[in-house]
Design an enzyme around this catalytic site. Structure first.
Site, PDB file in Angstrom:
ATOM      1  N   HIS A  62      -2.535   3.394  12.565  1.00 42.59           N
ATOM      2  CA  HIS A  62      -1.688   3.725  13.735  1.00 42.59           C
ATOM      3  C   HIS A  62      -0.221   3.313  13.569  1.00 42.59           C
ATOM      4  CE1 HIS A  62      -2.040  -0.145  16.463  1.00 42.59           C
ATOM      5  NE2 HIS A  62      -1.761  -0.448  15.221  1.00 42.59           N
ATOM      6  N   PHE A  99       0.813  -1.228   0.000  1.00 43.08           N
ATOM      7  CA  PHE A  99       0.000   0.000   0.000  1.00 43.08           C
ATOM      8  C   PHE A  99       0.843   1.274   0.000  1.00 43.08           C
ATOM      9  CE2 PHE A  99      -0.922  -1.418   4.617  1.00 43.08           C
ATOM     10  CZ  PHE A  99       0.101  -0.662   5.194  1.00 43.08           C
TER      11      PHE A  99
HETATM   12  C1  LIG Z   1      -1.013  -4.208  12.707  1.00 44.02           C
HETATM   13  S1  LIG Z   1      -1.308  -5.342  11.417  1.00 44.02           S
HETATM   14  C2  LIG Z   1      -3.073  -5.286  11.292  1.00 44.02           C
HETATM   15  C3  LIG Z   1      -3.660  -6.510  10.650  1.00 44.02           C
HETATM   16  C4  LIG Z   1      -5.191  -6.535  10.518  1.00 44.02           C
HETATM   17  N1  LIG Z   1      -5.676  -5.555   9.592  1.00 44.02           N
HETATM   18  C5  LIG Z   1      -5.874  -6.383  11.854  1.00 44.02           C
HETATM   19  O1  LIG Z   1      -6.798  -5.568  11.992  1.00 44.02           O
HETATM   20  O2  LIG Z   1      -5.522  -7.142  12.773  1.00 44.02           O
HETATM   21  C6  LIG Z   1      -0.753  -4.432  10.028  1.00 44.02           C
HETATM   22  C7  LIG Z   1      -0.869  -5.187   8.703  1.00 44.02           C
HETATM   23  O3  LIG Z   1      -0.409  -4.308   7.653  1.00 44.02           O
HETATM   24  C8  LIG Z   1       0.333  -5.100   6.753  1.00 44.02           C
HETATM   25  N2  LIG Z   1       1.266  -4.222   6.032  1.00 44.02           N
HETATM   26  C9  LIG Z   1       2.351  -3.584   6.533  1.00 44.02           C
HETATM   27  N3  LIG Z   1       2.944  -2.871   5.570  1.00 44.02           N
HETATM   28  C10 LIG Z   1       2.227  -3.056   4.436  1.00 44.02           C
HETATM   29  C11 LIG Z   1       2.352  -2.575   3.101  1.00 44.02           C
HETATM   30  N4  LIG Z   1       3.344  -1.742   2.743  1.00 44.02           N
HETATM   31  N5  LIG Z   1       1.423  -2.975   2.204  1.00 44.02           N
HETATM   32  C12 LIG Z   1       0.419  -3.831   2.553  1.00 44.02           C
HETATM   33  N6  LIG Z   1       0.245  -4.316   3.798  1.00 44.02           N
HETATM   34  C13 LIG Z   1       1.155  -3.938   4.731  1.00 44.02           C
HETATM   35  C14 LIG Z   1       1.036  -6.105   7.622  1.00 44.02           C
HETATM   36  O4  LIG Z   1       1.500  -7.210   6.893  1.00 44.02           O
HETATM   37  C15 LIG Z   1      -0.063  -6.443   8.633  1.00 44.02           C
HETATM   38  O5  LIG Z   1      -0.862  -7.516   8.196  1.00 44.02           O
END
Ligand SMILES: C[S@@+](CC[C@H](N)C(=O)[O-])C[C@H]1O[C@@H](n2cnc3c(N)ncnc32)[C@H](O)[C@@H]1O
Length: 348
Positions: free
Chosen positions: A257, A239
């Protein structure tokens, strides 16, 4: 600067200060019990002390202190005393802390034990330097890259996320009116639990759970396990570099966050552009109250973002409202979910 005169009185008690200051005793006792598989071993049985000691390979010196501390904290039931005692799960630990339970939330607590507990040990350093205290500190690599370098840690992190959010996803599936919307795209969907929960409850919804390439196969397996492959698809999306696909609803659970303000605004902008004309962005987080006085967990989650990320922080509904309306959204609403968590929703 205002000065406040505080006169010493005898009608105040140090109890709350001590309870919080020594709160790590209780924290670590519970986390160790989870880590040692105590609640899973007990399952639906009432086991003699001796058997618990053997199964968990506990040293005798403090085995009963450990088990009885859990009784007094309300996380075990005990019949009888001393070595003739028998121990069993409470209704809560049976429901939420047995690994074979569909409602297992121990993932987040296993991660709390293995990662967050040691990393919070240097909170003062983080407060002085503004720098993360986790794997980023030793590896110098960005948070998700450092975290996902080890497959076991990746798996643990995804299970942790699901444990933290499952009750919120269920609450959202009940309280939000999904009937006007057909397609949903969950950005940073981890193992797919939000899409699985919403598609399971609302058969008209078609969902996509998008995340980094390392995560996508795990989401696919989880969706297959829930028999929802016809209505929940997975995809690879970074993203930071890529735009979002078009959808009626875009969801982000604990995504904003993790990032600093320009990155938060960039993600909200991308959601606005990808949404259909009457679409909505739903964000599920521990939204801080506008006065920043009441949601202690939300405020400490923001400290956790200091420990874990380069620039992340938690925020209030008012903050979100300002960012969303500046991105073009018409209006926003806040819907309480479970405990300290809420959904903030921006309508296009
Ligand atoms: C804190 S976790 C939250 C996961 C889920 N949405 C939840 O509510 O539990 C953050 C998520 O963002 C994803 N993420 C981090 N950087 C990303 C990126 N550049 N593009 C896509 N996803 C990403 C991670 O792999 C992870 O699954």
């Amino acid at each position: 600067m205002e000065s406040v005169a505080l006169t010493p009185t005898t009608d105040v008690s140090p109890a709350r200060i001590l309870e919080t200051g020594m709160g790590f005793f209780a924290t670590k006792t519970l986390l160790a019990a989870i880590k040692l598989n105590l609640f899973t071993e007990l399952d639906g049985h009432s086991l003699p002390a001796e058997e618990v000691i053997t199964r968990l390979a506990l040293h005798r010196r403090s085995a009963l202190d450990f088990l009885d501390a859990l009784v007094s904290l309300g996380f075990l039931r005990r019949e009888g005393n001393d070595r003739s005692a028998r121990y069993a799960n409470t209704r809560e630990t049976y429901a939420f802390l047995r690994k074979n339970s569909p409602d297992y939330i121990g993932g987040i607590l296993e991660m709390a034990n293995d990662r967050l507990y040691p990393f919070w040990g240097t909170l003062e350093e983080a407060l002085h330097t503004g720098r993360p205290q986790n794997e980023v500190k030793s590896s110098g690599r960005p948070f998700f890259e450092a975290l996902y370098a080890d497959p076991a840690r990746l798996q643990q992190f995804l299970e942790a996320m699901a444990g933290l959010q499952l009750a919120n996803f269920r609450a959202l599936s009940e309280v939000f009116d999904f009937s006007p919307y057909r397609t949903l795209c969950d950005i940073g969907g981890a193992n797919g639990m939000l899409s699985i929960t919403l598609a399971g409850k609302h058969p008209h919804l078609r969902c996509q759970s998008l995340d980094l390439p390392e995560v996508e196969p795990i989401a696919r397996q989880t969706i297959e396990k829930h028999g929802l492959t016809d209505r929940v698809r997975t995809g690879r999306l970074n993203f930071m570099d890529q735009d979002f696909p078009t959808a009626d609803l875009i969801t982000m659970g604990n995504i904003l966050h993790d990032w600093d303000l320009p990155q938060k605004r960039m993600l909200i902008d991308k959601a606005y552009r990808a949404l259909s004309p009457d679409g909505a962005l739903i964000v599920i987080e521990n939204i801080i109250d506008d006065e920043r006085r009441a949601n202690a967990f939300g405020l400490m989650m923001s400290l956790n973002m200091l420990i874990e990320t380069e620039g992340g922080f938690d925020y209030s509904h008012e903050d979100f409202h300002n960012w969303a309306t500046e991105a073009g959204f018409r209006t926003t609403a806040k819907v309480p979910l479970t405990g300290p968590a809420s959904a903030v929703i921006a309508f296009k």
